[in-house]
Write a protein that holds these residues in place. Structure first.
Motif, mmCIF file in Angstrom:
data_model
loop_
_atom_site.group_PDB
_atom_site.id
_atom_site.type_symbol
_atom_site.label_atom_id
_atom_site.label_comp_id
_atom_site.label_asym_id
_atom_site.label_seq_id
_atom_site.Cartn_x
_atom_site.Cartn_y
_atom_site.Cartn_z
ATOM 1 N N UNK A 66 -1.276 6.331 -8.818
ATOM 2 C CA UNK A 66 -2.627 7.365 -9.349
ATOM 3 C C UNK A 66 -3.487 7.077 -10.361
ATOM 4 N N UNK A 67 -2.797 6.542 -11.403
ATOM 5 C CA UNK A 67 -3.656 6.391 -12.583
ATOM 6 C C UNK A 67 -4.623 5.159 -12.263
ATOM 7 N N UNK A 68 -4.168 3.981 -11.621
ATOM 8 C CA UNK A 68 -4.946 2.885 -11.011
ATOM 9 C C UNK A 68 -6.095 3.303 -10.275
ATOM 10 N N UNK A 69 -5.783 4.232 -9.354
ATOM 11 C CA UNK A 69 -6.792 4.780 -8.299
ATOM 12 C C UNK A 69 -7.876 5.528 -9.173
ATOM 13 N N UNK A 96 -2.696 10.156 -14.093
ATOM 14 C CA UNK A 96 -1.628 9.779 -13.043
ATOM 15 C C UNK A 96 -1.362 10.821 -12.170
ATOM 16 N N UNK A 97 -2.201 11.970 -12.202
ATOM 17 C CA UNK A 97 -1.662 13.104 -11.495
ATOM 18 C C UNK A 97 -2.909 13.353 -10.343
ATOM 19 N N UNK A 98 -2.381 13.346 -9.160
ATOM 20 C CA UNK A 98 -3.551 13.677 -8.139
ATOM 21 C C UNK A 98 -3.791 15.058 -7.926
ATOM 22 N N UNK A 143 -13.022 6.027 -11.661
ATOM 23 C CA UNK A 143 -14.164 6.271 -12.621
ATOM 24 C C UNK A 143 -15.106 5.110 -12.904
ATOM 25 N N UNK A 144 -14.706 3.880 -12.595
ATOM 26 C CA UNK A 144 -15.312 2.600 -12.969
ATOM 27 C C UNK A 144 -16.702 2.696 -11.861
ATOM 28 N N UNK A 145 -16.400 3.355 -10.981
ATOM 29 C CA UNK A 145 -17.509 3.478 -9.792
ATOM 30 C C UNK A 145 -18.425 4.719 -10.139
ATOM 31 N N UNK A 146 -17.849 5.634 -10.849
ATOM 32 C CA UNK A 146 -18.765 6.794 -11.374
ATOM 33 C C UNK A 146 -18.352 7.981 -10.423
ATOM 34 N N UNK A 147 -17.345 7.988 -9.935
ATOM 35 C CA UNK A 147 -16.748 9.034 -9.171
ATOM 36 C C UNK A 147 -15.901 10.085 -9.783
ATOM 37 N N UNK A 148 -15.081 9.469 -10.959
ATOM 38 C CA UNK A 148 -14.075 10.350 -11.346
ATOM 39 C C UNK A 148 -14.434 10.443 -12.957
ATOM 40 N N UNK A 149 -14.681 11.586 -13.505
ATOM 41 C CA UNK A 149 -14.774 11.671 -14.853
ATOM 42 C C UNK A 149 -13.902 12.598 -15.669
ATOM 43 N N UNK A 150 -12.893 12.688 -15.252
ATOM 44 C CA UNK A 150 -11.793 13.229 -16.149
ATOM 45 C C UNK A 150 -10.949 12.356 -16.952
ATOM 46 N N UNK A 151 -9.932 12.793 -17.402
ATOM 47 C CA UNK A 151 -9.035 11.859 -18.304
ATOM 48 C C UNK A 151 -8.097 11.170 -17.050
ATOM 49 N N UNK A 152 -7.352 9.860 -17.371
ATOM 50 C CA UNK A 152 -6.623 8.981 -16.456
ATOM 51 C C UNK A 152 -5.406 9.753 -16.765
ATOM 52 N N UNK A 156 0.694 -1.179 -0.139
ATOM 53 C CA UNK A 156 0.097 0.062 -0.001
ATOM 54 C C UNK A 156 0.845 1.034 0.014
ATOM 55 N N UNK A 157 0.446 2.170 -0.650
ATOM 56 C CA UNK A 157 1.095 3.432 -0.933
ATOM 57 C C UNK A 157 0.086 4.583 -0.653
ATOM 58 N N UNK A 158 0.222 5.377 0.365
ATOM 59 C CA UNK A 158 -0.742 6.482 0.546
ATOM 60 C C UNK A 158 -0.807 7.624 -0.613
ATOM 61 N N UNK A 159 -1.830 7.787 -1.089
ATOM 62 C CA UNK A 159 -1.812 8.930 -2.225
ATOM 63 C C UNK A 159 -2.585 10.114 -1.840
ATOM 64 N N UNK A 160 -2.041 11.314 -2.126
ATOM 65 C CA UNK A 160 -2.780 12.366 -1.663
ATOM 66 C C UNK A 160 -2.409 13.465 -2.969
#
Length: 229
Positions: free
Chosen positions: A41-44, A60-62, A49-58, A29-33
């Motif tokens: 971050x891309x995986x996150x 890899x930038x938090x 996105x698959x759950x409908x929470x993120x709608x922008x482009x993947x 586990x790596x804490x991401x912020x």
């Protein structure tokens, strides 16, 4: 004897190292912020996105959009609301089953255009996420047995002599949609669901929404719109 002694020492060392190796193997586990970057971050973002929470482009930038998506997920799942994807948040996230609903199959340019028109008319002044959210509601209605099964049919549905959407009544439904509204329509058609299963929305500053408030379940507020399922 010397060989046996060396062998015994090696076995003892292996036995001692195994538990330590196991600990590190399980601790991936790596804490991401905010400001984190990279493949994790891309995986996150992909999972959000698959759950409908993120709608922008993947990317890899938090950034702020990713942080806001994490906050919304934390709110929905009764986690500490801090926008940080720590171990608890990531565990809950990756254990979730994807909930992206299927979009209308083989949607046409006509479908895209009408969806963009209602998004522009209802949410032209809202954030990008707010625009996608309106599209999300229209698609949910298309997929529901309680509403017409086409985008055009949903937009132009009447209850008695009253249209479901005010832009149909005032004619703004016929305005040309912006490029942002067109992109929001594409994202909604491709499964983006920032407001989950919501099938109703209204602006509390402009309407009481009494029936919706009494009969439907509050989901969230994005900009000026409150969404209900």
């Amino acid at each position: 004897m010397k060989g046996k002694r060396v062998l015994s020492i090696l076995i003892v060392l292996i036995l001692l190292l195994v538990p330590i190796t196991g600990v590190f193997a399980n601790e991936n586990h790596v804490t991401l912020e905010f400001c984190s970057k990279g493949s994790e971050v891309s995986r996150l973002q992909q999972k959000l996105q698959s759950l409908g929470y993120y709608t922008s482009s993947i990317d890899g930038i938090y950034g702020k959009l990713t942080e806001k998506s994490v906050i919304n997920f934390q709110k929905d799942n009764k986690l500490v609301i801090d926008g940080i994807a720590d171990k608890q948040t990531q565990t809950a996230l990756y254990n979730k089953t994807n909930t992206v609903a299927s979009s209308p199959k083989n949607y046409s340019q006509d479908d895209l255009f009408w969806l963009a028109r209602i998004i522009e008319a209802e949410a032209g002044g809202e954030s990008y996420n707010g625009k996608v959210a309106v599209g999300n509601v229209i698609i949910n209605r298309v997929n529901s047995k309680e509403f017409p099964n086409t985008i055009y049919g949903v937009i132009f549905e009447y209850y008695g002599s009253i249209p479901q959407f005010s832009p149909v009544a005032d004619g703004t439904i016929y305005n040309t949609p912006s490029q942002e509204s067109m992109q929001a329509a594409k994202d909604a058609l491709n499964g983006a669901r920032p407001v989950g299963n919501s099938t109703y929305f209204f602006n509390p500053a402009k309407a009481a929404g009494t029936w919706i408030v009494k009969n439907k379940t509050y989901v969230m507020k994005i900009g000026g719109h409150s969404f209900y399922a």
